[in-house]
Scaffold this active site. Structure first.
Site, PDB file in Angstrom:
ATOM      1  N   GLU A 175       0.800  -1.226   0.000  1.00 26.61           N
ATOM      2  CA  GLU A 175       0.000   0.000   0.000  1.00 26.61           C
ATOM      3  C   GLU A 175       0.835   1.280   0.000  1.00 26.61           C
ATOM      4  O   GLU A 175       0.765   2.096   0.944  1.00 26.61           O
ATOM      5  CB  GLU A 175      -0.952   0.006   1.204  1.00 26.61           C
ATOM      6  CG  GLU A 175      -1.936  -1.148   1.185  1.00 26.61           C
ATOM      7  CD  GLU A 175      -2.925  -1.125   2.359  1.00 26.61           C
ATOM      8  OE1 GLU A 175      -2.786  -0.262   3.251  1.00 26.61           O
ATOM      9  OE2 GLU A 175      -3.830  -1.973   2.379  1.00 26.61           O
ATOM     10  N   GLU A 362      -5.455  -8.435   0.482  1.00 27.90           N
ATOM     11  CA  GLU A 362      -6.108  -8.109   1.758  1.00 27.90           C
ATOM     12  C   GLU A 362      -7.579  -7.840   1.510  1.00 27.90           C
ATOM     13  O   GLU A 362      -7.950  -7.209   0.504  1.00 27.90           O
ATOM     14  CB  GLU A 362      -5.524  -6.834   2.407  1.00 27.90           C
ATOM     15  CG  GLU A 362      -4.177  -7.007   3.026  1.00 27.90           C
ATOM     16  CD  GLU A 362      -3.687  -5.741   3.730  1.00 27.90           C
ATOM     17  OE1 GLU A 362      -4.521  -4.946   4.214  1.00 27.90           O
ATOM     18  OE2 GLU A 362      -2.458  -5.555   3.778  1.00 27.90           O
TER      19      GLU A 362
END
Ligand code: IFM
Length: 459
Positions: A175, A362
């Protein structure tokens, strides 16, 4: 309507974690300090002043955690490697004791029939790369400093050299959008810089680090992925001003971190008053380097869509608008399972044949879980969340998107960054006083789903 059992026969099931959120043992066996150790020690920045110093004590309890994974029947486990365990000052000399920990973890996973999927950087930068004055390191400024990208590639090469023979695929960064925004633009996460748009060099240097590390991994014959936090962006209304704002936000959140990897160029950020050199950080040849090693897989972390309206103040070209009328997680995040289908189909439409195969690296939700007197943790909201998102994923696959696997966030309740231990995302409840692990109802549900999917496909 296709459902989760219709996912392809070779679909891979997994769980995700990250080092600082579960390992603890921050001073053990030569680990150096990370930016998170230093940031979390500052008064007032993390809920209740909590730190990851102990977390889930996974560093010591990993055999028990691998046994829990084995009980789920997982294909894969996504975890992150703590750079400061490997290079305590972010450069040079290796800390062999740190490497040994991951060596043992990998052995335990393989013995349990689980393929390791490591992430090389999940936000715990060696503090020495952030603050040279306190460490004697040559660099400084973390990802604002171009040199950090080169240090990252060196670290990637040494870790892969030690572990690569047993691990086929590697994720470089987790991320980079969230790390840039929370860590460098808003100062909510480590290293706590609040630079707003001047944080953009931290985006470019992370991507440059990805490109350099990807080349090093590929040289060792390894597959390369990245895990991006992506969101479908919805204009609040069809008013052209909202649509323009949504386009600007999409460029910042999604395209900035995916276009350079897939298309070899940055998106137009002129709505932010930013030129193509991202604040002077992009040098000749950088974009070529970033795209030079094609991704073997794009990791997608999905939690919710984003609704965007025209700006209400002159600072930024957008405003975030609330998403109403849907359930919400304990974190107050909106639950919109179809957003996952929308995101995946949108990626396929945007990038076409250039889009690498996708893995959901995720997806999950926080629930205010408690262990009941009978020892159960009945987390039905999590089961509903996972079931609906997996059905949305199956719908995207039925629409032709190539999705290879799903890693739920997370195996264990863990340290949720600035929220401390207040947000429980695990399939397994952790009592942070005693370290007792209690599988929740969702643990049994996920185990049964994986088994049912295998049975359905004759496995
Ligand atoms: O816990 C985080 C993780 O570290 C990165 N992705 C989102 C998760 C939930 O907030």
């Amino acid at each position: 309507m296709p459902n989760r059992l219709d996912l392809p026969a070779d679909f891979r099931w997994g769980v995700s974690t990250a080092a600082y959120q579960i390992e603890g043992a921050v001073d053990e066996h030569g680990r150096g300090p990370s930016v998170w150790d230093v940031f979390a020690a500052r008064p007032g920045v993390v809920r209740d002043g909590q730190t990851g110093a102990v977390a889930c004590d996974h560093y010591r309890r990993y055999p028990e955690d691998v046994a829990l994974m084995r009980g789920l029947g997982l294909d894969g486990y996504r975890f992150s490697i703590a750079w400061p365990r490997i290079q305590p000052t972010g450069a040079g000399a290796l800390n062999l004791a740190g490497l040994d920990f991951y060596d043992r973890l990998v052995d335990a996973l393989l013995a349990a029939g689980i393929t390791p999927l490591p992430t090389l950087f999940h936000w715990d930068l060696p503090q020495a790369l952030e603050a040279p004055s306190t460490s004697g390191s040559a660099a400084g400024g973390g990802w604002l400093n171009r040199d950090t990208a080169y240090r990252f590639a060196e670290y990637a090469a040494v870790v892969a050299d030690r572990l690569g023979a047993r691990i086929p695929a590697w994720i470089t960064l987790n991320e980079p959008f969230v790390h840039m925004v929370y860590g460098y633009a808003l100062g909510i996460h480590a290293p706590g810089r609040a630079l707003m748009l001047d944080a953009l060099p931290a985006a470019h240097h992370q991507l440059l680090g990805h490109g350099l590390a990807a080349a090093a991994l590929r040289e060792q014959g390894l597959e390369v992925m990245i895990a991006n936090n992506l969101t479908p962006v919805r204009p609040a209304t069809d008013d052209p001003a909202d649509v323009v704002a949504a386009t600007a936000y999409d460029a910042l959140h999604n395209r900035l971190f995916t276009d350079p990897l897939v298309l070899g160029r940055y998106p137009d950020l002129s709505a932010f008053g930013v030129g193509p050199d991202l604040g002077g950080s992009v040098l000749e040849g950088d974009l070529k380097l970033i795209a030079a090693t094609p991704l073997d897989g794009l990791g997608v972390n999905y939690y919710n869509p984003t609704r965007i309206a025209a700006p209400t103040d002159p600072g930024l070209p957008f405003t975030e608008a609330p998403i109403e009328g849907v359930p919400r997680t304990a974190f107050d995040w909106p639950v919109v399972p179809d957003g996952l289908r929308e995101l995946l189909v949108g990626l396929r439409d945007r990038y076409g044949a250039a889009l690498p195969p996708i893995t959901i690296t995720e997806n999950g939700c926080s629930v205010a879980d408690e262990v009941h007197p009978d020892g159960t943790v009945p987390d039905q909201p999590r089961i509903d969340y996972l079931a609906a998102h997996l059905d949305a994923l199956a719908a995207a696959v039925a629409e032709g998107v190539d999705v290879r696997g799903y890693y739920t966030w997370s195996l264990l309740d863990n340290y949720e960054w600035a929220e401390g231990f207040s947000q429980r995302f695990g399939l397994v409840h952790v009592d942070f006083e005693t370290q007792v692990r209690t599988p929740k109802a969702s643990y049994a549900w996920y185990r049964d789903l994986i088994a049912a999917h295998r049975t359905r496909h004759g496995g």
